[in-house]
Design a protein around this motif. Structure first.
Motif, PDB file in Angstrom:
ATOM      1  N   ASN A  91      37.540  97.709  55.594  1.00 28.48           N
ATOM      2  CA  ASN A  91      37.184  96.657  54.266  1.00 28.48           C
ATOM      3  C   ASN A  91      36.303  95.567  54.504  1.00 28.48           C
ATOM      4  O   ASN A  91      35.777  95.098  53.987  1.00 28.48           O
ATOM      5  CB  ASN A  91      38.482  96.552  53.499  1.00 28.48           C
ATOM      6  CG  ASN A  91      39.137  97.566  52.992  1.00 28.48           C
ATOM      7  OD1 ASN A  91      38.600  98.664  52.817  1.00 28.48           O
ATOM      8  ND2 ASN A  91      40.329  97.329  52.871  1.00 28.48           N
ATOM      9  N   GLY A  92      36.168  95.338  55.809  1.00 31.35           N
ATOM     10  CA  GLY A  92      35.441  94.090  56.100  1.00 31.35           C
ATOM     11  C   GLY A  92      36.232  92.890  55.720  1.00 31.35           C
ATOM     12  O   GLY A  92      37.263  92.758  55.108  1.00 31.35           O
ATOM     13  N   LEU A  93      35.437  91.631  56.166  1.00 25.79           N
ATOM     14  CA  LEU A  93      36.204  90.271  55.697  1.00 25.79           C
ATOM     15  C   LEU A  93      36.183  90.181  54.307  1.00 25.79           C
ATOM     16  O   LEU A  93      37.179  89.249  53.571  1.00 25.79           O
ATOM     17  CB  LEU A  93      35.437  89.134  56.564  1.00 25.79           C
ATOM     18  CG  LEU A  93      35.681  89.126  58.071  1.00 25.79           C
ATOM     19  CD1 LEU A  93      34.726  87.926  58.651  1.00 25.79           C
ATOM     20  CD2 LEU A  93      37.081  88.792  58.183  1.00 25.79           C
ATOM     21  N   GLN A  94      35.256  90.602  53.759  1.00 24.80           N
ATOM     22  CA  GLN A  94      34.895  90.458  52.162  1.00 24.80           C
ATOM     23  C   GLN A  94      36.215  91.124  51.504  1.00 24.80           C
ATOM     24  O   GLN A  94      36.654  90.779  50.544  1.00 24.80           O
ATOM     25  CB  GLN A  94      33.637  91.035  51.660  1.00 24.80           C
ATOM     26  CG  GLN A  94      33.561  90.619  50.288  1.00 24.80           C
ATOM     27  CD  GLN A  94      33.330  89.061  49.788  1.00 24.80           C
ATOM     28  OE1 GLN A  94      32.992  88.373  50.423  1.00 24.80           O
ATOM     29  NE2 GLN A  94      33.987  88.852  48.821  1.00 24.80           N
ATOM     30  N   GLY A  95      36.762  92.352  52.132  1.00 20.53           N
ATOM     31  CA  GLY A  95      37.753  93.163  51.471  1.00 20.53           C
ATOM     32  C   GLY A  95      38.937  91.961  51.539  1.00 20.53           C
ATOM     33  O   GLY A  95      39.681  92.065  50.737  1.00 20.53           O
ATOM     34  N   LEU A  96      39.021  91.530  52.670  1.00 20.29           N
ATOM     35  CA  LEU A  96      40.316  90.778  52.972  1.00 20.29           C
ATOM     36  C   LEU A  96      40.396  89.540  52.081  1.00 20.29           C
ATOM     37  O   LEU A  96      41.514  89.377  51.400  1.00 20.29           O
ATOM     38  CB  LEU A  96      40.172  90.287  54.624  1.00 20.29           C
ATOM     39  CG  LEU A  96      41.456  89.541  54.864  1.00 20.29           C
ATOM     40  CD1 LEU A  96      42.485  90.205  54.690  1.00 20.29           C
ATOM     41  CD2 LEU A  96      41.265  88.893  56.251  1.00 20.29           C
TER      42      LEU A  96
END
Length: 113
Positions: A91-96
């Motif tokens: 999910n990438g850092l934005q998803g986290l």
């Protein structure tokens, strides 16, 4: 008046010196001397550890216990860290960041039915 002056007040305060605070510079140099005096002498401690067999054994056992605790924590937290890295890779850092903000919103607002 420093903490050292409270217990080790060897000098009596003179009348007008106390009013004008002429000794403030002297107190600063005296407090820096006390700070240097209160530092731990690591060489002395290391020499005591080297000379005393029981103390050396205690330090070695303490180091082994600390190492064991660190290794157990790494082994226990490894699956959690792997899940975190897997989630970030998908999910990438934005998803986290979105997941964390949504979780915090739920915690702060409570579960509404």
């Amino acid at each position: 008046m420093g903490f050292e002056d409270f217990f080790e007040n060897n000098r009596n305060k003179q009348g007008h010196y106390d009013k004008h605070d002429y000794r403030s510079g002297h107190r600063d140099s005296q407090s820096s001397y006390h700070e240097r005096e209160s530092l731990i002498d690591w060489r002395t401690i290391l020499m005591k550890i080297r000379m005393d067999k029981k103390l050396k054994l205690l330090v070695i056992i303490a180091a082994l216990v600390i190492l064991a605790v660190v290794l157990v924590l790494i082994v226990v937290l490894m699956p959690v860290l792997m899940q975190l890295f897997d989630y970030i890779s998908q999910n990438g850092l934005q998803g986290l960041v979105d997941y964390i903000t949504a979780f915090l919103d739920k915690v702060l607002n409570g579960s509404q039915k």
